[in-house]
Design an enzyme around this catalytic site. Sequence first.
Site, PDB file in Angstrom:
ATOM      1  N   SER A 211       0.977  -1.068   0.109  1.00 24.08           N
ATOM      2  CA  SER A 211      -0.062  -0.148  -0.028  1.00 24.08           C
ATOM      3  C   SER A 211       0.747   1.320  -0.036  1.00 24.08           C
ATOM      4  CB  SER A 211      -0.921   0.045   1.220  1.00 24.08           C
ATOM      5  OG  SER A 211      -1.325   1.368   1.477  1.00 24.08           O
TER       6      SER A 211
ATOM      7  N   TYR B 182      -1.706  -0.967  10.521  1.00 27.75           N
ATOM      8  CA  TYR B 182      -1.840  -1.504   9.306  1.00 27.75           C
ATOM      9  C   TYR B 182      -0.709  -1.205   8.373  1.00 27.75           C
ATOM     10  CZ  TYR B 182      -3.533  -1.833   4.526  1.00 27.75           C
ATOM     11  OH  TYR B 182      -3.602  -1.814   3.219  1.00 27.75           O
TER      12      TYR B 182
ATOM     13  N   LYS C  53       2.204  -3.649   6.583  1.00 24.05           N
ATOM     14  CA  LYS C  53       2.568  -3.898   4.979  1.00 24.05           C
ATOM     15  C   LYS C  53       3.903  -3.597   5.014  1.00 24.05           C
ATOM     16  CE  LYS C  53      -1.258  -4.634   3.701  1.00 24.05           C
ATOM     17  NZ  LYS C  53      -1.555  -5.917   2.724  1.00 24.05           N
TER      18      LYS C  53
HETATM   19  N1  LIG Z   1      -8.627  -1.627  -0.704  1.00 21.36           N
HETATM   20  C1  LIG Z   1      -7.662  -0.765  -0.293  1.00 21.36           C
HETATM   21  O1  LIG Z   1      -8.221   0.343  -0.245  1.00 21.36           O
HETATM   22  C2  LIG Z   1      -6.318  -1.399  -0.559  1.00 21.36           C
HETATM   23  C3  LIG Z   1      -5.135  -0.322  -0.530  1.00 21.36           C
HETATM   24  C4  LIG Z   1      -4.030  -0.781  -0.508  1.00 21.36           C
HETATM   25  C5  LIG Z   1      -3.712  -2.191  -0.210  1.00 21.36           C
HETATM   26  N2  LIG Z   1      -4.735  -3.090  -0.148  1.00 21.36           N
HETATM   27  C6  LIG Z   1      -4.581  -4.392   0.269  1.00 21.36           C
HETATM   28  O2  LIG Z   1      -4.957  -5.143  -0.586  1.00 21.36           O
HETATM   29  C7  LIG Z   1      -5.423  -6.570  -0.125  1.00 21.36           C
HETATM   30  C8  LIG Z   1      -6.861  -6.772  -0.593  1.00 21.36           C
HETATM   31  O3  LIG Z   1      -7.534  -5.449  -0.271  1.00 21.36           O
HETATM   32  P1  LIG Z   1      -9.225  -5.766  -0.494  1.00 21.36           P
HETATM   33  O4  LIG Z   1      -9.761  -4.244  -0.419  1.00 21.36           O
HETATM   34  O5  LIG Z   1      -9.467  -6.640  -1.397  1.00 21.36           O
HETATM   35  O6  LIG Z   1      -9.560  -6.192   0.989  1.00 21.36           O
HETATM   36  P2  LIG Z   1     -10.879  -7.115   1.189  1.00 21.36           P
HETATM   37  O7  LIG Z   1     -11.153  -7.229   2.881  1.00 21.36           O
HETATM   38  O8  LIG Z   1     -12.142  -6.836   0.396  1.00 21.36           O
HETATM   39  O9  LIG Z   1     -10.364  -8.443   0.737  1.00 21.36           O
HETATM   40  C9  LIG Z   1      -9.320  -9.601   1.728  1.00 21.36           C
HETATM   41  C10 LIG Z   1      -9.751 -10.862   1.785  1.00 21.36           C
HETATM   42  O10 LIG Z   1      -8.893 -11.569   2.456  1.00 21.36           O
HETATM   43  C11 LIG Z   1      -9.574 -12.370   3.253  1.00 21.36           C
HETATM   44  N3  LIG Z   1      -8.988 -12.744   4.260  1.00 21.36           N
HETATM   45  C12 LIG Z   1      -8.512 -11.929   5.270  1.00 21.36           C
HETATM   46  N4  LIG Z   1      -7.631 -12.590   6.068  1.00 21.36           N
HETATM   47  C13 LIG Z   1      -7.375 -13.771   5.846  1.00 21.36           C
HETATM   48  C14 LIG Z   1      -6.949 -14.897   6.290  1.00 21.36           C
HETATM   49  N5  LIG Z   1      -5.996 -14.884   7.429  1.00 21.36           N
HETATM   50  N6  LIG Z   1      -6.909 -16.225   5.603  1.00 21.36           N
HETATM   51  C15 LIG Z   1      -7.634 -16.102   4.682  1.00 21.36           C
HETATM   52  N7  LIG Z   1      -8.383 -15.030   3.951  1.00 21.36           N
HETATM   53  C16 LIG Z   1      -8.114 -13.930   4.534  1.00 21.36           C
HETATM   54  C17 LIG Z   1     -10.941 -11.793   3.412  1.00 21.36           C
HETATM   55  O11 LIG Z   1     -12.044 -12.806   3.833  1.00 21.36           O
HETATM   56  C18 LIG Z   1     -11.199 -11.220   2.140  1.00 21.36           C
HETATM   57  O12 LIG Z   1     -11.898 -12.005   1.388  1.00 21.36           O
HETATM   58  C19 LIG Z   1      -5.288  -6.385   1.227  1.00 21.36           C
HETATM   59  O13 LIG Z   1      -4.043  -6.875   1.737  1.00 21.36           O
HETATM   60  C20 LIG Z   1      -5.233  -4.778   1.635  1.00 21.36           C
HETATM   61  O14 LIG Z   1      -4.256  -4.469   2.598  1.00 21.36           O
HETATM   62  C21 LIG Z   1      -6.088  -2.614   0.073  1.00 21.36           C
END
Ligand SMILES: NC(=O)c1ccc[n+]([C@@H]2O[C@H](COP(=O)([O-])OP(=O)(O)OC[C@H]3O[C@@H](n4cnc5c(N)ncnc54)[C@H](O)[C@@H]3O)[C@@H](O)[C@H]2O)c1
Length: 339
Positions: free
Chosen positions: A124, A148, A152
């Site tokens: 991120s 958080y 990362k």
């Molecule tokens: N959406 C954003 O704004 C954003 C920005 C930067 C980085 N990210 C990163 O991108 C990745 C995906 O984000 P997203 O927006 O799709 O989030 P999200 O919450 O929609 O999806 C995350 C998925 O991971 C699964 N999950 C979480 N912990 C788990 C575990 N221990 N075992 C198995 N499954 C697990 C959840 O059930 C979910 O389906 C994350 O790592 C997040 O930190 C997201």
Amino acid sequence: MAILVTGGAGYIGSHTCVALLEAGYRVIIADNLCRGSAKAIKRIECITGKKPAFYCLDVTDAAAVDGLFAANKIDSVLHFAGFKAVGESVAKPLLYYYNNVVGTMVLAGACQKYGVQHFVYSSSATVYGPNKVPFREDMLLLPAANPYGETKAISERILTDAAKANKGWSVVLLRYFNPLGAHESGLLGEDPAGVPSNLMPYITQVAAGKRERLYIFGGDYNTPDGTGVRDYIHVMDLAAGHVRALEKTKSSPGVHIYNLGSGVGYSVLELVRTFEQVTGIAIPYEITGRRPGDIDICYADPGKAYRELGWKAGKTLAEMCRDAWRWQQANPEGYATAE
Ligand SMILES: NC(=O)c1ccc[n+]([C@@H]2O[C@H](COP(=O)([O-])OP(=O)(O)OC[C@H]3O[C@@H](n4cnc5c(N)ncnc54)[C@H](O)[C@@H]3O)[C@@H](O)[C@H]2O)c1
């Protein structure tokens, strides 16, 4: 050989599965559904006509992950699974460090044991902390103001060290800016449980009449209209970036870091105005105090991803608003009531 997509039932992971399947890859999703939905997986199949394999497992569960690697020929890992809410991470730091850091370690360990050499990680822009914009990949990372962001940064370091120690490994660290929007079919989108911590689901829920008004955190930032400036990127552009990153791992060992952003910053109020123009719906809002840890301006220098991956963001802010609104209208309760 298959691509393992952890967190593939979540927001960015599900859209990326569509892009991977459409590019001809075989996909295995591992997700414990704590924040994602099995319906997203059905809809990936609806859109692409291809069925990803699905393992309902927790990526911090080393035995379960080992079993998955033992039973499948995995070529590459795209690791999305994790928690992402900054505020929640401040309230529950141990939950965040455990889930996000241990999950990364367990997966890297399985890759080492089973000889899987390609790894793409969802990082991120938070890792840049209060650096000067535009953020470039070679900048010294400043400590993020929340757990958080630290999860990362730590995961990036773990994967970097693992890649140095394992000859032939290729790790791509993708630093996302602010993903918005939804698949243009309206079948996939962002489905937060409870009060959304991200801006766009909040806006769409206000537009749908589910929430009274939008609260904008901080109107006194050093920006043209006083609200925070962010680099918004359409989730399908982000998905395409993962396909390019995956291709990079096949041709180039080592560690590669890329910003996935548009390179343009828009203020929160500009986003609200664009949403209003696209949908014709007024969004009542109230400006409240700043959120601890938020910075005034954040946008990417996306040049490296363009030069080395041939990738750049193509979709406009208006398209992000249009697609997010289509998803909200078609799925008023997210996946909860969806077929
Ligand atoms: N959406 C954003 O704004 C954003 C920005 C930067 C980085 N990210 C990163 O991108 C990745 C995906 O984000 P997203 O927006 O799709 O989030 P999200 O919450 O929609 O999806 C995350 C998925 O991971 C699964 N999950 C979480 N912990 C788990 C575990 N221990 N075992 C198995 N499954 C697990 C959840 O059930 C979910 O389906 C994350 O790592 C997040 O930190 C997201």
